[in-house]
Design an enzyme around this catalytic site. Sequence first.
Site, PDB file in Angstrom:
ATOM      1  N   GLU A   1     -58.867  -8.646  49.346  1.00 41.34           N
ATOM      2  CA  GLU A   1     -59.936  -9.320  48.616  1.00 41.34           C
ATOM      3  C   GLU A   1     -59.373 -10.637  48.109  1.00 41.34           C
ATOM      4  OE1 GLU A   1     -57.959  -7.070  47.273  1.00 41.34           O
ATOM      5  OE2 GLU A   1     -57.152  -8.335  45.660  1.00 41.34           O
TER       6      GLU A   1
ATOM      7  N   SER B   1     -45.279 -22.543  40.180  1.00 38.47           N
ATOM      8  CA  SER B   1     -45.750 -21.620  41.221  1.00 38.47           C
ATOM      9  C   SER B   1     -46.586 -22.282  42.305  1.00 38.47           C
ATOM     10  CB  SER B   1     -46.530 -20.469  40.587  1.00 38.47           C
ATOM     11  OG  SER B   1     -47.555 -20.956  39.745  1.00 38.47           O
TER      12      SER B   1
ATOM     13  N   LYS C   1     -47.545 -17.649  46.845  1.00 38.81           N
ATOM     14  CA  LYS C   1     -48.206 -16.459  47.402  1.00 38.81           C
ATOM     15  C   LYS C   1     -47.800 -16.181  48.858  1.00 38.81           C
ATOM     16  CE  LYS C   1     -52.226 -15.709  44.505  1.00 38.81           C
ATOM     17  NZ  LYS C   1     -52.216 -16.859  43.572  1.00 38.81           N
TER      18      LYS C   1
HETATM   19  C1  LIG Z   1     -52.303 -16.739  42.156  1.00 39.36           C
HETATM   20  C2  LIG Z   1     -51.488 -17.713  41.464  1.00 39.36           C
HETATM   21  C3  LIG Z   1     -50.795 -17.404  40.257  1.00 39.36           C
HETATM   22  C4  LIG Z   1     -50.923 -16.095  39.553  1.00 39.36           C
HETATM   23  O1  LIG Z   1     -50.498 -14.976  40.241  1.00 39.36           O
HETATM   24  P1  LIG Z   1     -49.140 -14.199  39.892  1.00 39.36           P
HETATM   25  O2  LIG Z   1     -49.258 -12.962  40.708  1.00 39.36           O
HETATM   26  O3  LIG Z   1     -49.143 -13.925  38.412  1.00 39.36           O
HETATM   27  O4  LIG Z   1     -48.011 -15.064  40.282  1.00 39.36           O
HETATM   28  C5  LIG Z   1     -49.972 -18.362  39.708  1.00 39.36           C
HETATM   29  N1  LIG Z   1     -49.834 -19.590  40.261  1.00 39.36           N
HETATM   30  C6  LIG Z   1     -50.494 -19.941  41.388  1.00 39.36           C
HETATM   31  C7  LIG Z   1     -50.290 -21.314  41.934  1.00 39.36           C
HETATM   32  C8  LIG Z   1     -51.336 -19.025  42.025  1.00 39.36           C
HETATM   33  O5  LIG Z   1     -51.981 -19.378  43.149  1.00 39.36           O
END
Ligand SMILES: *Cc1c(COP(=O)(O)O)cnc(C)c1O
Length: 409
Positions: free
Chosen positions: A122, A387, A100
């Site tokens: 938000e 992610s 993010k």
């Molecule tokens: C917020 C988040 C997601 C999901 O958000 P996307 O916009 O679909 O990437 C995925 N993995 C993590 C670790 C997150 O914090």
Amino acid sequence: MENVNYATYLKNYPSQDGKFGRFGGAYLPEHLVPAMEEITEAYLTICQSSQFINELRRIRREFQGRPTPVYHCERLSRLNGSKCQIYLKREDLNHTGAHKLNHCMGEGLLAKFMGKKRIIAETGAGQHGVALATAAAFFGLECTIYMGEVDIQKQAPNVARMKVLGTNVVSVSKGQKTLKEAVDAAFEDYSANYKDTIYCIGSAVGPHPFPMMVRDFQFVVGEEAREQFKEMTGFLPDVVTACVGGGSNSIGMFLPFINDPVEIVGVEPLGRGKNQGDHAASMTYGSEGVMHGFNSIMLKDDKGEPAPVYSIASGLDYQSVGPEHAFLREIGRVKYDTASDAEAVEAFFKLSRYEGIIPALESSHAVAYAMRRAKEMQHGSILVNLSGRGDKDIDYVIEKYGFGENYKF
Ligand SMILES: *Cc1c(COP(=O)(O)O)cnc(C)c1O
């Protein structure tokens, strides 16, 4: 179906009015139209400026710790009894522990270039709030984060982080006191203050230009991963995959491979099952509709209102999905599949035990899919976008599942 030339895809999509085919666009109250146009104009100019590009590169290198590595999971791959090899793009090693920050630093730098003093957003579970609060501290911008009263109680550590970083966390006590009410409150603030404020959306969703901007800021993930994978193996992966909530980590991972002979799969949360309210698999079970200012695929109830959604991973429980994903599926370039809570938790424990990497529950969905696919494929390779890291999820997981005693290791 639109006939799409993948070699020139990025130049042609979105269109000038923010459309990916019939998805996307900007469905806004009239008084916000000039504000969005101002952001679009500024972004389209600034993103071509070498000063902006070089500053963003410097920030990624020196502050975020990019490039993040690609890692070959040899032990996890062997587990399958298959020769198919699983690789991870380690976005969990990005500063603050997830992807993010990639778009939050981009949005913060844009605010700075536009001469804005303040950024707002938000947050639900608080992940986007923490990333934006980090960007605000870095750039010396004021920051206000709207959060439902219920979420504030559930997510105390993230609320504390935001406050330590100097952000003003506003508790929203209307309605259900969760994410939807927080979005309404943030929009209200933005309507009154857009002259000196930018609303920083937390995923590749919302009205144009946000799906485009967030995608562009996340593009670095797949761009790095593609080069790194080629250097490590001499090839491209057979399958590229990522979890899909709003769709930001996945779109950044996928697009650099769009013109390659690579299968691309987005993984949605199946939660407890396919009944309404038990999952958040919008692409798999949803239908076309407009929500939060854009046209995409969404989960609706009998009245056509956004349906209740659920996932063990709070970052994935969103009723809709970024419009570009709806388009990429329609043109047949990306496929979408699901992983359940149970599969995600199993992947969470297996990646921890076999590789020493504790993944976020969101990312665990993509790992679960990769493990399932590797078994089916028997050979070849799968590149997964990891992610984020799972520290935030540990208390919850051990409370509900213990230390993984139910799995054979
Ligand atoms: C917020 C988040 C997601 C999901 O958000 P996307 O916009 O679909 O990437 C995925 N993995 C993590 C670790 C997150 O914090």
